[in-house]
Scaffold this active site. Structure first.
Site, PDB file in Angstrom:
ATOM      1  N   LYS A  48      -4.324  38.842 -24.519  1.00 38.40           N
ATOM      2  CA  LYS A  48      -5.716  39.210 -25.351  1.00 38.40           C
ATOM      3  C   LYS A  48      -5.559  39.953 -26.398  1.00 38.40           C
ATOM      4  CE  LYS A  48      -7.844  37.656 -21.460  1.00 38.40           C
ATOM      5  NZ  LYS A  48      -8.770  36.610 -21.630  1.00 38.40           N
ATOM      6  N   ASP A  49      -4.319  40.411 -26.769  1.00 35.30           N
ATOM      7  CA  ASP A  49      -4.054  41.173 -28.143  1.00 35.30           C
ATOM      8  C   ASP A  49      -4.870  40.004 -29.207  1.00 35.30           C
ATOM      9  OD1 ASP A  49      -3.021  43.260 -27.182  1.00 35.30           O
ATOM     10  OD2 ASP A  49      -1.121  42.889 -28.189  1.00 35.30           O
TER      11      ASP A  49
END
Length: 346
Positions: A48-49
């Protein structure tokens, strides 16, 4: 002449270029070659970064975000952590509506990263005002100068992985990949990655992993949203009780469903066989590999890439807790794993 210091300017520069690692012991009896894309090597310990940085930087480019703005999002934990991390570096406030299904570890981490966290009941319909979707929308309406990431319905979620994860896997496999197996929640990871890979080779087989209690598999097969498919399940970040537009169903060849219990045991098995301390959804992907192998999906020439989305440290109070496993009924009386105890020297 002074030597140049070899340092990154901030941790956001560490996002992406995660390693691809061959699986060995856990797949030794399965036909084919299996490789794990370890997304826990991102600085925020999850895939998700990529999404958080990409969407926020796009908003900056368009002038939507300015100094002092507030970023709001719905999350099962990982996206929230990534958004909180990016917000710290870039100087934004962060408000998160989190599912109560998220582990206590994740919720504590979000607060530790300076986010304002609203915990919302998990087992309500998406249009219920208490759901984390609706709470986030309300907070966005009430908060002046805020933006709502809205990862489930944001095309940029797909673009983030199209521009990074897909090209990385293609390069790391030297174009030899035959199968991609990945979990589908918002659908951004599998959709963006698959879209890129299929542009390079349309014969790559893309398999989405879904949960029992989720509507994605049936929707993919029939085009029908069937609310009768929905019931509570334990895996975080996998499956959905709505149809996210961030899922490109056309680039996914098929879905396979996995259970909470088998996925939890698979995650623990990955740790004990490969030394990879991975999260619940990684266990779900591994369980899917076992089921697909039993159906003879792969042969000796298959080169299968699986995406392990996050790190096991976020599940210490869940799948890596013997007590939690026992409470869920995931250990039976014959379970060796369930009876293991720490040995103390007297």
């Amino acid at each position: 002449m002074e030597n140049k210091i070899k340092a990154y300017n901030n941790i956001l520069e560490l996002i992406g270029d995660t390693p691809l690692v061959k699986l060995n012991r856990i797949t030794e009896k399965l036909p084919g070659n299996f490789y794990a894309k370890l997304e826990s090597f991102n600085p925020g310990h999850s895939s998700k970064d990529r999404v958080a940085a990409y969407i926020i930087e796009e908003a900056e480019r368009k002038g939507i975000l300015t100094k002092g703005s507030t970023i709001i999002e719905t999350t099962s934990g990982n996206t929230g952590f990534s958004i909180a991390m990016v917000s710290i570096i870039k100087g934004y406030e962060c408000i998160l509506a989190v599912s109560s299904k998220s582990s206590k570890d994740k919720i504590d981490m979000l607060r530790s990263m300076g986010a304002t966290v609203y915990v919302c009941p998990a087992h309500v319909s998406a249009d219920d005002p208490r759901s984390y979707y609706q709470v986030a929308k309300r907070l966005h309406e009430e908060t002046k100068g805020s933006i709502y990431i809205n990862q489930y319905f944001n095309e940029l979620n797909i673009d983030a992985h199209y521009n990074t994860t897909g090209p990385e896997i293609w390069g790391q496999t030297d174009g030899q990949i035959t199968h991609l197996v990945a979990c589908s929640g918002t659908g951004g990871t599998i959709s963006g990655t698959a879209r890129y890979l299929k542009e390079q080779n349309p014969n790559i087989n893309v398999i989405g992993v879904d949960a029992f209690g989720s509507v994605l598999k049936k929707y993919h097969e029939t085009g029908e949203f069937d609310s009768n498919e929905i019931y509570p399940y334990r895996i975080e970040g996998l499956g959905k009780n709505l149809i996210p537009t961030a899922t490109d169903f056309e680039v996914i060849d098929k879905f396979i469903k996995v259970t909470d219990e088998e996925s939890a045991h698979a995650a623990r098995e990955i740790a004990k066989t490969e030394g990879m301390f991975v999260g619940y959804t990684s266990g779900a992907v591994m369980q899917a590999i076992k089921q697909l192998s039993a159906k003879r999906t792969f042969d000796e020439n298959s080169k299968v890439v699986v995406i392990f989305p996050d790190h096991g440290s976020r599940y210490m109070s869940k799948i890596y807790s013997d007590k939690w496993m026992e409470d869920q009924g995931f250990f039976d009386s014959q379970s060796v794993e369930g009876t293991q105890q720490a040995q103390f020297v007297k």
